[in-house]
Structures are given as structure tokens and as C-alpha cells.
Scaffold this motif. Structure first.
Motif, PDB file in Angstrom:
ATOM      1  N   LYS A   8      34.266  12.595  36.721  1.00 53.45           N
ATOM      2  CA  LYS A   8      35.330  11.636  36.335  1.00 53.45           C
ATOM      3  C   LYS A   8      34.620  10.179  37.054  1.00 53.45           C
ATOM      4  CE  LYS A   8      39.938  10.198  36.458  1.00 53.45           C
ATOM      5  NZ  LYS A   8      40.154   9.807  35.041  1.00 53.45           N
ATOM      6  N   SER A   9      34.226   9.351  35.951  1.00 53.60           N
ATOM      7  CA  SER A   9      33.679   8.083  36.323  1.00 53.60           C
ATOM      8  C   SER A   9      34.863   6.970  36.414  1.00 53.60           C
ATOM      9  CB  SER A   9      32.622   7.650  35.269  1.00 53.60           C
ATOM     10  OG  SER A   9      31.626   8.462  35.488  1.00 53.60           O
ATOM     11  N   ILE A  10      34.632   5.893  37.047  1.00 50.17           N
ATOM     12  CA  ILE A  10      35.800   5.018  37.364  1.00 50.17           C
ATOM     13  C   ILE A  10      35.236   3.601  36.908  1.00 50.17           C
ATOM     14  CG2 ILE A  10      37.291   3.958  38.910  1.00 50.17           C
ATOM     15  CD1 ILE A  10      37.322   6.582  40.433  1.00 50.17           C
ATOM     16  N   GLY A  11      35.893   2.756  36.237  1.00 50.94           N
ATOM     17  CA  GLY A  11      35.642   1.479  35.840  1.00 50.94           C
ATOM     18  C   GLY A  11      36.098   0.452  36.616  1.00 50.94           C
ATOM     19  N   THR A  12      35.807  -0.791  36.693  1.00 51.31           N
ATOM     20  CA  THR A  12      36.503  -1.769  37.602  1.00 51.31           C
ATOM     21  C   THR A  12      37.660  -2.485  36.791  1.00 51.31           C
ATOM     22  OG1 THR A  12      34.831  -3.498  36.732  1.00 51.31           O
ATOM     23  CG2 THR A  12      34.360  -2.431  38.850  1.00 51.31           C
ATOM     24  N   MET A 273      27.744  -4.907  31.324  1.00 49.03           N
ATOM     25  CA  MET A 273      28.746  -5.633  32.273  1.00 49.03           C
ATOM     26  C   MET A 273      29.889  -5.306  31.242  1.00 49.03           C
ATOM     27  SD  MET A 273      27.466  -5.883  35.124  1.00 49.03           S
ATOM     28  CE  MET A 273      28.710  -6.485  35.925  1.00 49.03           C
ATOM     29  N   VAL A 274      30.121  -5.716  30.138  1.00 47.92           N
ATOM     30  CA  VAL A 274      31.202  -5.671  29.246  1.00 47.92           C
ATOM     31  C   VAL A 274      31.468  -4.364  28.830  1.00 47.92           C
ATOM     32  CG1 VAL A 274      32.091  -6.420  27.001  1.00 47.92           C
ATOM     33  CG2 VAL A 274      30.890  -8.156  28.299  1.00 47.92           C
ATOM     34  N   ASP A 283      30.640   3.503  39.748  1.00 51.76           N
ATOM     35  CA  ASP A 283      29.418   4.484  39.756  1.00 51.76           C
ATOM     36  C   ASP A 283      27.976   3.578  39.589  1.00 51.76           C
ATOM     37  OD1 ASP A 283      31.045   6.646  39.982  1.00 51.76           O
ATOM     38  OD2 ASP A 283      30.996   7.331  37.716  1.00 51.76           O
ATOM     39  N   ILE A 284      28.119   2.800  38.676  1.00 49.68           N
ATOM     40  CA  ILE A 284      26.891   2.173  38.425  1.00 49.68           C
ATOM     41  C   ILE A 284      26.222   1.219  39.512  1.00 49.68           C
ATOM     42  CG2 ILE A 284      25.777   0.194  37.150  1.00 49.68           C
ATOM     43  CD1 ILE A 284      27.476   1.205  34.767  1.00 49.68           C
ATOM     44  N   ARG A 285      27.517   0.754  40.293  1.00 45.84           N
ATOM     45  CA  ARG A 285      27.251  -0.011  41.408  1.00 45.84           C
ATOM     46  C   ARG A 285      26.759   0.721  42.699  1.00 45.84           C
ATOM     47  NH1 ARG A 285      33.043  -2.975  42.153  1.00 45.84           N
ATOM     48  NH2 ARG A 285      32.588  -2.356  44.358  1.00 45.84           N
ATOM     49  N   GLN A 286      27.408   2.057  42.707  1.00 42.25           N
ATOM     50  CA  GLN A 286      26.800   2.767  43.795  1.00 42.25           C
ATOM     51  C   GLN A 286      25.134   3.295  43.528  1.00 42.25           C
ATOM     52  OE1 GLN A 286      29.619   5.885  44.346  1.00 42.25           O
ATOM     53  NE2 GLN A 286      31.500   4.525  44.324  1.00 42.25           N
ATOM     54  N   ILE A 311      32.498 -14.762  35.589  1.00 42.74           N
ATOM     55  CA  ILE A 311      33.000 -13.730  34.550  1.00 42.74           C
ATOM     56  C   ILE A 311      32.339 -12.562  34.902  1.00 42.74           C
ATOM     57  CG2 ILE A 311      31.851 -14.009  32.583  1.00 42.74           C
ATOM     58  CD1 ILE A 311      34.764 -13.864  31.360  1.00 42.74           C
ATOM     59  N   LEU A 312      30.929 -12.495  34.983  1.00 44.41           N
ATOM     60  CA  LEU A 312      30.257 -11.343  35.184  1.00 44.41           C
ATOM     61  C   LEU A 312      30.683 -10.731  36.619  1.00 44.41           C
ATOM     62  CD1 LEU A 312      26.454 -12.193  34.338  1.00 44.41           C
ATOM     63  CD2 LEU A 312      28.263 -10.764  32.894  1.00 44.41           C
ATOM     64  N   LEU A 313      30.951 -11.425  37.683  1.00 47.59           N
ATOM     65  CA  LEU A 313      31.373 -10.896  38.799  1.00 47.59           C
ATOM     66  C   LEU A 313      32.761 -10.312  38.927  1.00 47.59           C
ATOM     67  CD1 LEU A 313      29.687 -13.568  41.291  1.00 47.59           C
ATOM     68  CD2 LEU A 313      29.051 -11.381  40.777  1.00 47.59           C
ATOM     69  N   LYS A 314      33.584 -10.870  37.866  1.00 47.33           N
ATOM     70  CA  LYS A 314      35.027 -10.300  37.636  1.00 47.33           C
ATOM     71  C   LYS A 314      34.795  -8.917  37.117  1.00 47.33           C
ATOM     72  CE  LYS A 314      39.477 -11.589  37.571  1.00 47.33           C
ATOM     73  NZ  LYS A 314      40.025 -12.248  38.690  1.00 47.33           N
ATOM     74  N   LEU A 315      33.771  -8.654  36.078  1.00 42.74           N
ATOM     75  CA  LEU A 315      33.757  -7.468  35.324  1.00 42.74           C
ATOM     76  C   LEU A 315      33.069  -6.652  36.630  1.00 42.74           C
ATOM     77  CD1 LEU A 315      32.290  -8.422  32.161  1.00 42.74           C
ATOM     78  CD2 LEU A 315      34.462  -7.648  32.603  1.00 42.74           C
ATOM     79  N   CYS A 316      32.064  -7.008  37.455  1.00 44.22           N
ATOM     80  CA  CYS A 316      31.438  -6.049  38.427  1.00 44.22           C
ATOM     81  C   CYS A 316      32.518  -5.606  39.429  1.00 44.22           C
ATOM     82  CB  CYS A 316      30.580  -6.828  39.172  1.00 44.22           C
ATOM     83  SG  CYS A 316      29.432  -5.974  40.151  1.00 44.22           S
TER      84      CYS A 316
END
Length: 320
Positions: A8-12, A273-274, A283-286, A311-316
Motif C-alpha cells: 500500500k503506497s501513500i500520497g502527500t 510531482m502532479v 514512498d518516492i521521497r523515501q 507549488i512543487l514543494l506543496k505536492l512534495c
């Protein structure tokens, strides 16, 4: 290689509790009305709404003000910030279809975009992309692919564009061993490479099955599938096979980032990012930290600027 993959993956980006599209478009209208534009208000609103909460804003805006939200945003915004905002107001399938179209039309082809989307989407998503692409651009996706690519790379993309991969969760170990043997005989154990065998297995088998195949392959020849693909293939075909071999979006996305670099390939960065913000961004960040020894948030901060960066950092969603 496979330790990062989770069931199970998780988004931001999550659904915002109690979001009201009529109130949200009021915020957007106020941000664009009069002298100047309140970009921060736009970032705060869109960056805290899920895709299914953002997409209805286009109709709600027209209902409330009799104006086209997309046209108003285009007149007020510019550059990469504008591209991110407009991408966030499309459904995932609409966005994928438009990105594929951009990758194909004009001089040259953005092969990395085609690989990334076609190798990482589910059967249902691929089939919907085909429908939307045909409706929007009056041409079959397969025809566009065959007209713009060639050789084994073309065959790979055409296979992926069928949306006919086995998606069962169960794994037949005996079949996994058989597939691993076929891949070994088609590559490492022969002079030259039988690309068709790789294509047939990597593009039709399920994710859990491929994971088992890769493990059996490593036991069989003492080398993981990624290393074998690098040895046996080159160019776009290698990139495509690696993406399909990895299949699971994390390593695919890291591969794209590694090849093109943040800041030098903004269209790729925006798309990742979108499109992944609600799927597996945590998961991508890790995985990014594990791969590069620094956070994705830090690299975005260093390679972008202004409202585009915000806005990219908001998505991150944060640093690691």
C-alpha cells in the motif's frame, strides 16, 4: 532492489475535509480579480485539494462567474508555475493523454515520457488513456506510437499500450521459474538477445509474478534483471525494458530523475510531482533519499524558484 515496494503506497495530497467547490472558486476568483494576482492563494487552495476535488472547479467557476477558469488562469499565470496549475486541473487520464501527445507531436520524441506513463499505469488506466487520446486527438494511440517510433522499442510500447497485463495477485512459483529460465536463455545464455522473449514476459505478467521472476532469475544466474538488461540492450529499448522490468513506479521515477536531472527536465519533474502526489509520493521521497543521499524536497528547493518551487514543494509534502 525490491525492498522499497510496499503493498500500500501513500500520497502527500489527500481529500480536504468539507471542501466546497463554490467556495473554492470564490477564492480563485478573488486571487485573480483586480490588479495583480495572489499566487499564494492559488497555491494554498490547489495544493490542499485532491484531484477529484480540483477537477470540478472548472465547471463550478463557469457556473458562478460565466467565465472559463482555464483561460483566466492562463491570462494571469506564466511559465512552469502555469503548467503545474493547469496540470492539476485535469483528470489523471486526461493529463496522461495530453503528456503522451506532447511527447509524440512535433520534431523528436520524448521517449522517457512514453516509457514512464505506459510502463507504470494499470490496465484500466491504459484503456482509458486510449479512449481519451482517440476522442481528443482523433487518432488511435497505437497509430501515433507506430508512426513515431521504430524497431523493438516500438514493439515494447505497442505491447504496453494494449492494457492487457495480468493483474492477479497470486503467484505460480513454477511458472515464475519457467519465465526466469526463458529470460536467461533469451539473454545471458545466448549470443545476441531475443528481445521478443523479454517483451512477451515483461509486458504481460503481473507485478507480483514479475517480482518472483526477478528473484528466481537472480538465484539462477547470480545477477539481477536490471544488470542483465543493461548488458544485453541499449538506448531507448534498454530504458524501456528497465522501466518495465522495474515496473513499480518508484524505481521507474528514480530512473527518469537520474537520467534527466531535476531542473533540466521540467516537464518530467512536473509530470512526476502532479501524477504521483496522490499515489506514492511518500514512498518516492523515501526511495529518493535512499538512492541519492539527500531529500527530494531539498533538490527541488535548490533547482527551482518562485511560485513554481512553492507549488512543487506543496505536492512534495515535506522533507525527509
Amino acid at each position: 532492489m525490491y525492498g522499497w515496494f510496499k503493498s500500500k503506497s501513500i500520497g502527500t495530497i489527500q481529500d480536504f475535509p468539507g471542501a466546497d467547490p463554490l467556495k473554492d472558486v470564490e477564492v480563485l476568483r478573488k486571487a485573480m480579480k483586480g490588479f495583480g494576482t495572489d499566487e499564494q492563494a492559488i497555491i494554498n487552495l490547489l495544493g490542499s485539494r485532491s484531484n477529484k476535488q480540483r477537477v470540478p472547479l472548472v465547471i463550478a467557476y463557469k457556473t458562478s462567474y460565466g467565465k472559463d477558469l482555464i483561460k483566466d488562469l492562463k491570462s494571469e499565470l506564466s511559465g512552469n508555475f502555469e503548467k503545474v496549475v493547469l496540470a492539476m486541473l485535469k483528470t489523471p487520464v486526461q493529463y496522461d493523454a495530453s503528456e503522451i501527445r506532447e511527447a509524440i507531436k512535433g520534431a523528436g520524441t520524448d521517449e522517457a515520457c512514453l516509457i514512464e506513463i505506459l510502463a507504470s499505469r494499470s490496465n484500466e488506466e491504459i484503456r482509458e488513456i486510449n479512449k481519451v487520446y482517440k476522442a481528443e486527438y482523433k487518432k488511435k494511440l497505437e497509430d501515433s506510437i507506430t508512426g513515431d517510433t521504430s524497431g523493438h522499442f516500438r514493439r515494447l510500447l505497442v505491447s504496453l499500450a494494449q492494457g492487457n497485463r495480468d493483474e492477479r495477485e497470486t503467484v505460480d512459483i513454477s511458472l515464475a521459474k519457467q519465465d526466469a529460465q526463458i529470460l536467461y536463455q533469451a539473454g545471458e545464455n545466448k549470443l545476441g538477445t531475443d528481445e521478443s522473449k523479454f517483451n512477451a514476459i515483461l509486458c504481460s505478467r503481473s507485478k507480483p509474478h514479475l517480482r518472483a521472476v526477478f528473484q528466481e532469475y537472480q538465484h539462477m544466474c547470480g545477477r539481477d534483471i536490471e544488470k542483465s538488461l543493461e548488458r544485453e540492450m541499449s538506448g531507448n529499448l534498454e530504458s524501456g525494458m528497465l522501466a518495465v522490468g522495474e515496473l513499480f513506479c518508484l524505481l521507474l521515477i528514480l530512473f527518469v530523475c537520474l537520467c534527466y536531472g531535476l531542473g533540466t527536465k521540467d516537464c518530467t519533474l512536473i509530470r512526476i510531482m502532479v501524477s504521483r502526489s496522490e499515489v506514492d509520493m511518500l514512498d518516492i521521497r523515501q526511495a529518493y533519499v535512499k538512492k541519492y543521499g539527500r531529500s527530494l524536497y531539498t533538490d527541488i528547493s535548490g533547482d527551482t524558484s518562485g511560485d513554481y518551487k512553492k507549488i512543487l514543494l506543496k505536492l512534495c509534502g515535506g522533507s525527509d
